[in-house]
Design an enzyme around this catalytic site. Structure first.
Site, PDB file in Angstrom:
ATOM      1  N   CYS A  25      34.542 -75.583  57.777  1.00 48.31           N
ATOM      2  CA  CYS A  25      35.507 -75.679  58.880  1.00 48.31           C
ATOM      3  C   CYS A  25      36.901 -76.124  58.429  1.00 48.31           C
ATOM      4  CB  CYS A  25      34.984 -76.602  59.980  1.00 48.31           C
ATOM      5  SG  CYS A  25      33.560 -75.900  60.840  1.00 48.31           S
ATOM      6  N   HIS A  75      43.158 -68.226  73.032  1.00 45.46           N
ATOM      7  CA  HIS A  75      43.773 -67.396  71.996  1.00 45.46           C
ATOM      8  C   HIS A  75      44.906 -68.110  71.265  1.00 45.46           C
ATOM      9  CE1 HIS A  75      41.287 -64.331  73.862  1.00 45.46           C
ATOM     10  NE2 HIS A  75      41.387 -63.681  72.700  1.00 45.46           N
ATOM     11  N   GLU A 136      30.861 -75.423  71.403  1.00 41.71           N
ATOM     12  CA  GLU A 136      31.575 -74.733  70.334  1.00 41.71           C
ATOM     13  C   GLU A 136      30.798 -73.504  69.847  1.00 41.71           C
ATOM     14  OE1 GLU A 136      33.775 -77.170  67.285  1.00 41.71           O
ATOM     15  OE2 GLU A 136      32.216 -76.321  66.007  1.00 41.71           O
TER      16      GLU A 136
END
Length: 149
Positions: A25, A75, A136
């Protein structure tokens, strides 16, 4: 009158990277987040009120969450502004990308804290934020509960 909890669910796509993290990550990547917002209160008892019988109109809750969270994060790519990721953020912004710079590591845990603060500030006085769940992935999520904060 009884206290009732209602929940509204939202979804949005967001990219992020965790600066200094020792796993995958640390790379820029994205998630299809699912957000559940639960509030509590007493249903309106005034039968002349157009919201009679509601704790809060789902549409009113939707408006708050969309304005404070979904419309901002959808986005977008989120970076901690207190790290060298600001250089990458500047490059992306210069190329027309939607970037959010936050003052925390953009983990699900820190995002729910941020989201709770923003939502609580916008709720009517008689409505309490009960919980937030930010999913998530299909198997990973963070939760915030008012009773623990």
């Amino acid at each position: 009158m009884s206290n009732i909890r209602i929940t509204k669910q939202f979804s949005f796509e967001t990219g992020h990277a965790l600066y200094g993290y020792d796993g995958k990550c640390r790379n820029v990547h994205g998630h299809s987040y699912k957000l559940s917002v639960t509030v509590s209160g007493k249903p309106i008892t005034d039968n002349t009120n157009v919201k009679f019988g509601m704790v809060i109109d789902f549409g009113d809750l939707k408006k708050i969450v969309k304005q404070e969270i979904v419309d901002l994060f959808d986005h977008a790519t989120v970076f901690n502004k207190n790290t060298p990721h600001v250089e990458l953020a500047k490059e992306l912004i210069d190329r027309g990308h939607h970037v959010l710079l936050v003052d925390y590591q953009p983990t699900s845990e820190m995002m729910v804290i941020d989201f709770a603060k923003k939502i609580k500030a916008r709720l009517p006085k008689n409505i309490k934020l009960h919980a937030i769940k930010l999913q998530e992935t299909d198997t990973s999520f963070a939760e915030w509960y008012a009773s623990e904060n």
